[in-house]
Design a protein around this motif. Structure first.
Motif, PDB file in Angstrom:
ATOM      1  N   GLU A 435     -29.053  55.173  -5.837  1.00  0.00           N
ATOM      2  CA  GLU A 435     -28.814  54.219  -4.758  1.00  0.00           C
ATOM      3  C   GLU A 435     -27.606  53.335  -5.035  1.00  0.00           C
ATOM      4  O   GLU A 435     -26.840  52.995  -4.130  1.00  0.00           O
ATOM      5  CB  GLU A 435     -30.074  53.362  -4.588  1.00  0.00           C
ATOM      6  N   VAL A 436     -27.435  52.953  -6.322  1.00  0.00           N
ATOM      7  CA  VAL A 436     -26.309  52.091  -6.725  1.00  0.00           C
ATOM      8  C   VAL A 436     -25.658  52.715  -7.966  1.00  0.00           C
ATOM      9  O   VAL A 436     -25.983  52.356  -9.098  1.00  0.00           O
ATOM     10  CB  VAL A 436     -26.773  50.643  -7.031  1.00  0.00           C
ATOM     11  N   PRO A 437     -24.741  53.647  -7.779  1.00  0.00           N
ATOM     12  CA  PRO A 437     -24.112  54.336  -8.935  1.00  0.00           C
ATOM     13  C   PRO A 437     -23.461  53.377  -9.929  1.00  0.00           C
ATOM     14  O   PRO A 437     -23.412  53.675 -11.132  1.00  0.00           O
ATOM     15  CB  PRO A 437     -23.065  55.238  -8.268  1.00  0.00           C
ATOM     16  N   ASP A 438     -23.000  52.228  -9.435  1.00  0.00           N
ATOM     17  CA  ASP A 438     -22.327  51.274 -10.325  1.00  0.00           C
ATOM     18  C   ASP A 438     -23.251  50.688 -11.387  1.00  0.00           C
ATOM     19  O   ASP A 438     -22.782  50.072 -12.353  1.00  0.00           O
ATOM     20  CB  ASP A 438     -21.719  50.126  -9.507  1.00  0.00           C
ATOM     21  N   VAL A 439     -24.561  50.886 -11.221  1.00  0.00           N
ATOM     22  CA  VAL A 439     -25.490  50.328 -12.200  1.00  0.00           C
ATOM     23  C   VAL A 439     -25.272  50.983 -13.572  1.00  0.00           C
ATOM     24  O   VAL A 439     -25.491  50.353 -14.618  1.00  0.00           O
ATOM     25  CB  VAL A 439     -26.951  50.484 -11.726  1.00  0.00           C
ATOM     26  N   VAL A 440     -24.838  52.252 -13.567  1.00  0.00           N
ATOM     27  CA  VAL A 440     -24.554  52.946 -14.835  1.00  0.00           C
ATOM     28  C   VAL A 440     -23.332  52.323 -15.501  1.00  0.00           C
ATOM     29  O   VAL A 440     -23.322  52.073 -16.707  1.00  0.00           O
ATOM     30  CB  VAL A 440     -24.339  54.454 -14.595  1.00  0.00           C
ATOM     31  N   ARG A 441     -22.290  52.062 -14.704  1.00  0.00           N
ATOM     32  CA  ARG A 441     -21.084  51.438 -15.236  1.00  0.00           C
ATOM     33  C   ARG A 441     -21.373  50.038 -15.759  1.00  0.00           C
ATOM     34  O   ARG A 441     -20.826  49.599 -16.777  1.00  0.00           O
ATOM     35  CB  ARG A 441     -19.989  51.387 -14.167  1.00  0.00           C
ATOM     36  N   ALA A 442     -22.251  49.334 -15.060  1.00  0.00           N
ATOM     37  CA  ALA A 442     -22.630  47.980 -15.502  1.00  0.00           C
ATOM     38  C   ALA A 442     -23.327  48.048 -16.852  1.00  0.00           C
ATOM     39  O   ALA A 442     -23.048  47.258 -17.763  1.00  0.00           O
ATOM     40  CB  ALA A 442     -23.540  47.324 -14.461  1.00  0.00           C
ATOM     41  N   HIS A 443     -24.207  49.034 -17.001  1.00  0.00           N
ATOM     42  CA  HIS A 443     -24.934  49.189 -18.260  1.00  0.00           C
ATOM     43  C   HIS A 443     -24.012  49.608 -19.396  1.00  0.00           C
ATOM     44  O   HIS A 443     -24.273  49.329 -20.563  1.00  0.00           O
ATOM     45  CB  HIS A 443     -26.056  50.224 -18.080  1.00  0.00           C
ATOM     46  N   GLN A 444     -22.907  50.252 -19.046  1.00  0.00           N
ATOM     47  CA  GLN A 444     -21.919  50.664 -20.056  1.00  0.00           C
ATOM     48  C   GLN A 444     -20.928  49.547 -20.377  1.00  0.00           C
ATOM     49  O   GLN A 444     -20.030  49.725 -21.187  1.00  0.00           O
ATOM     50  CB  GLN A 444     -21.152  51.893 -19.546  1.00  0.00           C
ATOM     51  N   GLY A 445     -21.092  48.399 -19.756  1.00  0.00           N
ATOM     52  CA  GLY A 445     -20.211  47.261 -20.003  1.00  0.00           C
ATOM     53  C   GLY A 445     -18.885  47.339 -19.280  1.00  0.00           C
ATOM     54  O   GLY A 445     -17.928  46.658 -19.641  1.00  0.00           O
ATOM     55  N   LYS A 446     -18.817  48.187 -18.219  1.00  0.00           N
ATOM     56  CA  LYS A 446     -17.557  48.391 -17.504  1.00  0.00           C
ATOM     57  C   LYS A 446     -17.437  47.522 -16.255  1.00  0.00           C
ATOM     58  O   LYS A 446     -16.445  47.605 -15.536  1.00  0.00           O
ATOM     59  CB  LYS A 446     -17.408  49.872 -17.135  1.00  0.00           C
ATOM     60  N   ILE A 447     -18.457  46.722 -15.990  1.00  0.00           N
ATOM     61  CA  ILE A 447     -18.392  45.775 -14.880  1.00  0.00           C
ATOM     62  C   ILE A 447     -18.546  44.374 -15.450  1.00  0.00           C
ATOM     63  O   ILE A 447     -19.521  44.070 -16.157  1.00  0.00           O
ATOM     64  CB  ILE A 447     -19.499  46.058 -13.835  1.00  0.00           C
ATOM     65  N   GLU A 448     -17.598  43.534 -15.151  1.00  0.00           N
ATOM     66  CA  GLU A 448     -17.595  42.184 -15.721  1.00  0.00           C
ATOM     67  C   GLU A 448     -18.742  41.352 -15.160  1.00  0.00           C
ATOM     68  O   GLU A 448     -19.030  41.386 -13.958  1.00  0.00           O
ATOM     69  CB  GLU A 448     -16.267  41.489 -15.422  1.00  0.00           C
ATOM     70  N   PHE A 449     -19.392  40.612 -16.032  1.00  0.00           N
ATOM     71  CA  PHE A 449     -20.477  39.735 -15.584  1.00  0.00           C
ATOM     72  C   PHE A 449     -19.867  38.441 -15.050  1.00  0.00           C
ATOM     73  O   PHE A 449     -19.171  37.719 -15.748  1.00  0.00           O
ATOM     74  CB  PHE A 449     -21.425  39.435 -16.744  1.00  0.00           C
ATOM     75  N   GLN A 450     -20.151  38.157 -13.776  1.00  0.00           N
ATOM     76  CA  GLN A 450     -19.577  36.975 -13.131  1.00  0.00           C
ATOM     77  C   GLN A 450     -20.567  35.817 -13.051  1.00  0.00           C
ATOM     78  O   GLN A 450     -20.191  34.689 -12.750  1.00  0.00           O
ATOM     79  CB  GLN A 450     -19.126  37.329 -11.701  1.00  0.00           C
ATOM     80  N   GLY A 451     -21.829  36.110 -13.288  1.00  0.00           N
ATOM     81  CA  GLY A 451     -22.865  35.085 -13.124  1.00  0.00           C
ATOM     82  C   GLY A 451     -23.877  35.554 -12.103  1.00  0.00           C
ATOM     83  O   GLY A 451     -23.590  36.417 -11.264  1.00  0.00           O
TER      84      GLY A 451
END
Length: 458
Positions: A435-451
């Motif tokens: 449903e949200v493919p970016d969740v894998v990238r987030a788990h890999q540290g490839k999406i910056e945490f903004q808060g």
């Protein structure tokens, strides 16, 4: 000054040195070949001139060095300098190296110098680290380095480990590997350590190999046997403390007095030995500092009969200055000293975190996650987990899923961070990745945490 220096030269060379003062002999603006110089057939003048013009030595060091070698032709010396330059040594490095070991200019280039330089390069030495090693131990270039390297390779050391080990202890290249190093390896193996364990321990603390087997290592092990009672315990203690200097310790003057100090404060013998078996470095501190730590732990109300007493000592086993810097790091985020010490009483291990990590982790939780500072030491594991590998990626996953309204706004961040990796992936990554493919990238540290878009349950 020049006349004083020239007094040291043989009488027949005084006039020659003085007469060259205004010529090529003392030129620093360019490198002149020996053939261009007047009186170039005089060996000592040629040597001094070469040391000045090609190696960069000033007059006095050049005269001093010339007493240790005599250059009659420049073929080998120039080839040596070319070799050093080829491997990245600067003119400053060369000057320092030749100043300490002039005879290198006449060393066997093809059979010794060149093979050794190529060997060091194959081990991964940078030009800077190589220069640093050679300036400190110039005779390493003339050693049988290959035999030493092969000795370590045959015992399971990777080239990277050999490079690190010999950067710390370059003098190993000067040892007779089979007479000096081999008996120590055999002794450690006789204790029950595997080749892999020996490699790991000695890579961490290579100075052990520089200690005397008969005067330090064997007597220390014998004392440990008397203290710990069984070979199994001795092996455990060595595995836990070899990298921290246990084998190099003065058992009589440091280890025994510190153990006695614990027992005199009511710590059961079994618990005192547990500190030695689990982490020996507190017991290897100066007795004065160790006594201070024990007294402080007593004042904080830790029970000497409880394992937490020993853990508290282990966690406080650092210089007083470093301890105070860590306390100040926590205080800089608004925590009071009482809050810090209360947290330490609940879980002493959080004070093992480095000062740098305290600043970085506290900054993330307070400024990015908007967490109350007092919650962090209460949940000490927040400081023990890797910020980059675990905490930030997991927060990024939560941030993404909350923004997509796929998980509840009252998700407990503490639970999410403590969750096992397999469970976290199953419940919060794999479940939503279609449903949200970016969740894998987030788990890999490839999406910056903004808060977080809302206040999480904390």
């Amino acid at each position: 000054m020049l006349r004083l220096i020239c007094i040291k030269l043989p009488k027949q060379l005084k006039h020659k040195a003085l007469s060259l003062t205004h010529g090529h002999f003392f030129s620093t603006s360019s490198v002149k070949s020996i053939a261009e110089l007047p009186n170039s057939k005089d060996p000592q003048l040629l040597t001094v001139s070469f040391l000045q013009n090609s190696c960069g030595l000033s007059l006095e060091p050049a005269i001093s060095a010339s007493k240790k070698l005599k250059i009659e032709n420049t073929k080998n010396p120039n080839s040596v300098l070319d070799l050093l330059r080829t491997h990245g040594l600067t003119q400053t490095h060369i000057r320092n190296l030749i100043s300490s070991r002039p005879r290198l200019l006449l060393a066997d280039l093809d059979n010794t110098l060149k093979p050794n330089m190529e060997l060091f390069e194959s081990l991964g030495f940078s030009s800077t680290s190589l220069a640093k090693m050679l300036i400190k131990y110039p005779t390493v270039l003339e050693s049988d380095a290959y035999t030493v390297v092969e000795f370590f390779r045959a015992r399971g050391f990777r080239d990277e480990q050999i490079s690190t080990l010999t950067m710390k202890r370059p003098e190993f290249y000067l040892y007779d590997a089979h007479k000096i190093l081999k008996p120590k390896f055999e002794f450690f193996k006789s204790l029950g350590l595997s080749d892999l364990e020996i490699t790991k321990l000695l890579s961490t603390k290579p100075s052990i190999l520089a200690r005397s087997l008969e005067k330090q290592i064997i007597p220390c092990v014998q004392e440990l046997r008397r203290i710990l009672g069984t070979e199994e315990n001795v092996l455990k203690a060595i595995k836990a403390g070899c990298g921290r200097g246990l084998i190099e310790a003065n058992v009589e003057k440091v280890l025994k007095p510190n153990l006695s100090l614990l027992i005199n404060h009511g710590v059961p013998h079994s618990l005192a030995l547990k500190l030695l078996l689990l982490r020996s470095n507190p017991l290897l501190m100066s007795t004065y500092r160790f006594s201070e730590i024990v007294s402080e732990v007593m004042k904080l109300g830790f029970d000497p009969n409880n394992l937490q007493f020993v853990i508290a000592i282990h966690s406080m086993a650092m210089s007083k200055t470093l301890w105070e810097r860590k306390v100040e790091a926590f205080k800089s985020f608004g925590l009071s000293k009482d809050e810090i010490y209360s947290a330490f009483k609940r879980q002493p291990l959080f004070m093992l975190v480095s000062e740098k990590k305290i600043q970085k982790s506290m900054g993330f939780f307070v400024n990015k996650v908007k967490m109350k500072p007092s919650l962090i030491p209460k949940n000490h594991y927040l400081l023990l987990y890797s910020l980059e590998k675990r905490i930030i990626p997991r927060c990024s996953v939560l941030q993404l899923l909350i923004s997509k309204r796929l998980i509840k706004e009252n998700t407990n961040i503490f639970h999410a961070i403590r969750m096992s990796e397999n469970k976290f992936v199953e419940k919060l990554v794999s479940k939503y990745q279609n449903e949200v493919p970016d969740v894998v990238r987030a788990h890999q540290g490839k999406i910056e945490f903004q808060g977080f878009p809302i206040d999480l349950k904390m």
